[in-house]
Design an enzyme around this catalytic site. Structure first.
Site, PDB file in Angstrom:
ATOM      1  N   GLY A 137       2.571  -1.253   4.315  1.00 36.92           N
ATOM      2  CA  GLY A 137       2.729   0.225   3.898  1.00 36.92           C
ATOM      3  C   GLY A 137       4.470   0.891   3.398  1.00 36.92           C
ATOM      4  O   GLY A 137       5.027   0.491   2.526  1.00 36.92           O
ATOM      5  N   GLY A 138       5.221   1.422   4.178  1.00 41.73           N
ATOM      6  CA  GLY A 138       6.186   2.345   4.876  1.00 41.73           C
ATOM      7  C   GLY A 138       7.503   1.151   3.711  1.00 41.73           C
ATOM      8  O   GLY A 138       8.254   1.948   2.820  1.00 41.73           O
ATOM      9  N   GLU A 145      -7.294   4.961   7.107  1.00 42.69           N
ATOM     10  CA  GLU A 145      -7.172   5.937   7.337  1.00 42.69           C
ATOM     11  C   GLU A 145      -8.169   6.162   6.375  1.00 42.69           C
ATOM     12  O   GLU A 145      -8.282   7.951   6.838  1.00 42.69           O
ATOM     13  CB  GLU A 145      -5.725   6.551   6.593  1.00 42.69           C
ATOM     14  N   HIS A 181      -9.470   0.250   4.831  1.00 41.06           N
ATOM     15  CA  HIS A 181      -8.393   1.127   5.718  1.00 41.06           C
ATOM     16  C   HIS A 181      -8.369   2.259   6.762  1.00 41.06           C
ATOM     17  O   HIS A 181      -8.899   2.512   6.415  1.00 41.06           O
ATOM     18  CB  HIS A 181      -6.807   2.084   4.368  1.00 41.06           C
ATOM     19  N   SER A 204       3.532  -2.121  10.282  1.00 40.46           N
ATOM     20  CA  SER A 204       4.438  -1.776  10.643  1.00 40.46           C
ATOM     21  C   SER A 204       5.639  -2.920  10.187  1.00 40.46           C
ATOM     22  O   SER A 204       5.915  -3.253  11.169  1.00 40.46           O
ATOM     23  CB  SER A 204       5.275  -1.068  11.973  1.00 40.46           C
ATOM     24  N   GLY A 216       2.323   2.584  10.739  1.00 43.12           N
ATOM     25  CA  GLY A 216       3.107   3.646  10.237  1.00 43.12           C
ATOM     26  C   GLY A 216       3.545   4.593  11.552  1.00 43.12           C
ATOM     27  O   GLY A 216       4.835   5.049  11.382  1.00 43.12           O
ATOM     28  N   GLU A 241      -5.565  -4.763  10.860  1.00 44.10           N
ATOM     29  CA  GLU A 241      -4.174  -3.688  10.856  1.00 44.10           C
ATOM     30  C   GLU A 241      -4.285  -3.179  12.162  1.00 44.10           C
ATOM     31  O   GLU A 241      -5.593  -2.127  12.496  1.00 44.10           O
ATOM     32  CB  GLU A 241      -4.523  -2.760   9.907  1.00 44.10           C
ATOM     33  N   ASN A 292       1.272  -0.946   0.431  1.00 47.16           N
ATOM     34  CA  ASN A 292      -0.055  -0.242  -0.128  1.00 47.16           C
ATOM     35  C   ASN A 292       1.065   1.002   0.125  1.00 47.16           C
ATOM     36  O   ASN A 292       1.653   1.786   0.932  1.00 47.16           O
ATOM     37  CB  ASN A 292      -1.139   0.099   1.302  1.00 47.16           C
ATOM     38  N   TRP A 293       0.484   1.694  -0.480  1.00 42.90           N
ATOM     39  CA  TRP A 293       1.884   2.645  -1.301  1.00 42.90           C
ATOM     40  C   TRP A 293       1.571   4.136  -0.924  1.00 42.90           C
ATOM     41  O   TRP A 293       2.268   5.030  -0.617  1.00 42.90           O
ATOM     42  CB  TRP A 293       2.358   3.256  -3.128  1.00 42.90           C
ATOM     43  N   LYS A 294       0.194   4.163  -0.438  1.00 42.60           N
ATOM     44  CA  LYS A 294      -0.450   4.981   0.694  1.00 42.60           C
ATOM     45  C   LYS A 294      -0.451   6.368  -1.193  1.00 42.60           C
ATOM     46  O   LYS A 294      -0.445   6.289  -2.550  1.00 42.60           O
ATOM     47  CB  LYS A 294      -0.297   5.910   1.424  1.00 42.60           C
TER      48      LYS A 294
HETATM   49  C1  PEP Z   1      -0.944   0.130   6.264  1.00 40.50           C
HETATM   50  O1  PEP Z   1      -0.472   1.494   5.194  1.00 40.50           O
HETATM   51  O2  PEP Z   1      -1.360  -0.772   5.807  1.00 40.50           O
HETATM   52  C2  PEP Z   1       0.806  -0.245   6.617  1.00 40.50           C
HETATM   53  C3  PEP Z   1       0.618  -1.037   7.435  1.00 40.50           C
HETATM   54  O3  PEP Z   1       1.562   0.961   6.927  1.00 40.50           O
HETATM   55  P1  PEP Z   1       3.102   0.485   7.812  1.00 40.50           P
HETATM   56  O4  PEP Z   1       2.739  -1.055   6.765  1.00 40.50           O
HETATM   57  O5  PEP Z   1       3.767   1.739   7.265  1.00 40.50           O
HETATM   58  O6  PEP Z   1       2.465   0.437   9.435  1.00 40.50           O
END
Ligand code: PEP
Length: 247
Positions: free
Chosen positions: A232-233, A96, A94, A211, A172, A166, A9-11
């Site tokens: 994500g990151g 967010e 998600h 994370s 994040g 999640e 997930n590149w957001k």
């Molecule tokens: C996400 O955006 O779904 C996520 C899990 O981000 P991160 O891996 O950066 O915590």
């Protein structure tokens, strides 16, 4: 046997050119991976990334969708538009979207149905906030989100669902759930799925997100009810995401 599924997930990261450059760098690194892999770039990069991934085992995913087929919904994107752009997957609900943009379970449930109707498959996200966890409400929150978000799964499609657990406090933040803690939540979700979808529940994959990094992925993925990861990151760098895919 559930096939592991790793999704990026590149957001709101990466330009069109950066997305294409990522694909060129990333694909040779996962040539022998056995797992299913998908990447969800920002909307403007969907078509170009789809072309860059064509013929590879990596699928294209979208980060969000509207439930209506068309209409006066400024800034929104319809399911058929994503399917036409080459998406096979859509991330729905998600945290967010839930917390920054006020999305509620009923809206998420309509999106799930719309994604299936357009011939794609949803990755439905659920997870508790830190306050909810500290109040001992994790399972109650998950149950409410599952009841609401999965209220309209069309019959015959349950086994095609993918869920992502999640915990909001882990997204994040660099704070990951312990493998045991994550497994406990995944087992609870699996139990809920059994109650709702009976035999199909065994086929539904549940990703962990929050994370996930190359260094903690293997331990998380070794848990019996963790069938992949939503990343994500750590998915923004080709080698880092490739190491997670290979974990
Ligand atoms: C996400 O955006 O779904 C996520 C899990 O981000 P991160 O891996 O950066 O915590």
């Amino acid at each position: 046997m559930r096939r592991r599924f790793l999704a990026a997930n590149w957001k709101m990261h990466k330009s069109i050119a950066e997305a294409v450059a990522f694909a060129k760098d990333f694909l040779p690194r996962i040539a022998w991976a056995e797992h299913e892999v998908a990447i969800a770039p920002p909307f403007p990069a969907l078509s170009a990334l789809g072309h860059a991934l064509a013929g590879s085992p990596v699928a294209l995913a979208a980060q969000n969708v509207h439930d209506e087929a068309q209409g006066a919904f400024t800034g929104e994107v319809a399911p058929s538009m994503l399917a036409e752009a080459g998406c096979q997957w859509v991330i729905v609900g998600h945290s967010e979207r839930r917390h920054l943009f006020g999305e509620r379970d009923a809206f998420i449930a309509r999106k799930v149905a719309a994604v299936f109707a357009a011939g794609m498959r949803p990755i439905v996200c659920v997870g508790e906030t830190l306050d909810e966890r500290e109040a001992g409400r994790t399972f109650a929150v998950l149950e409410t989100q599952l009841d609401g978000s999965l209220a309209d799964v069309p019959s015959g499609h349950a086994a095609d669902l993918v869920l992502a657990y999640e915990p909001v406090w882990a997204i994040g933040t660099g704070r990951t759930a312990t493998p045991d803690g994550a497994q406990e939540a995944h087992a609870m979700i699996r139990g809920w799925l059994r109650g709702r979808f009976a035999d199909d529940a065994g086929a539904i994959r549940i990703q962990y997100g929050g994370s996930v990094k190359p260094d903690n992925a293997a331990e998380l993925l070794a848990q019996p009810d963790i069938d992949g990861a939503l990343v994500g990151g750590a998915s923004l760098d080709p080698e880092s995401f490739a190491r997670i895919v290979r974990a």
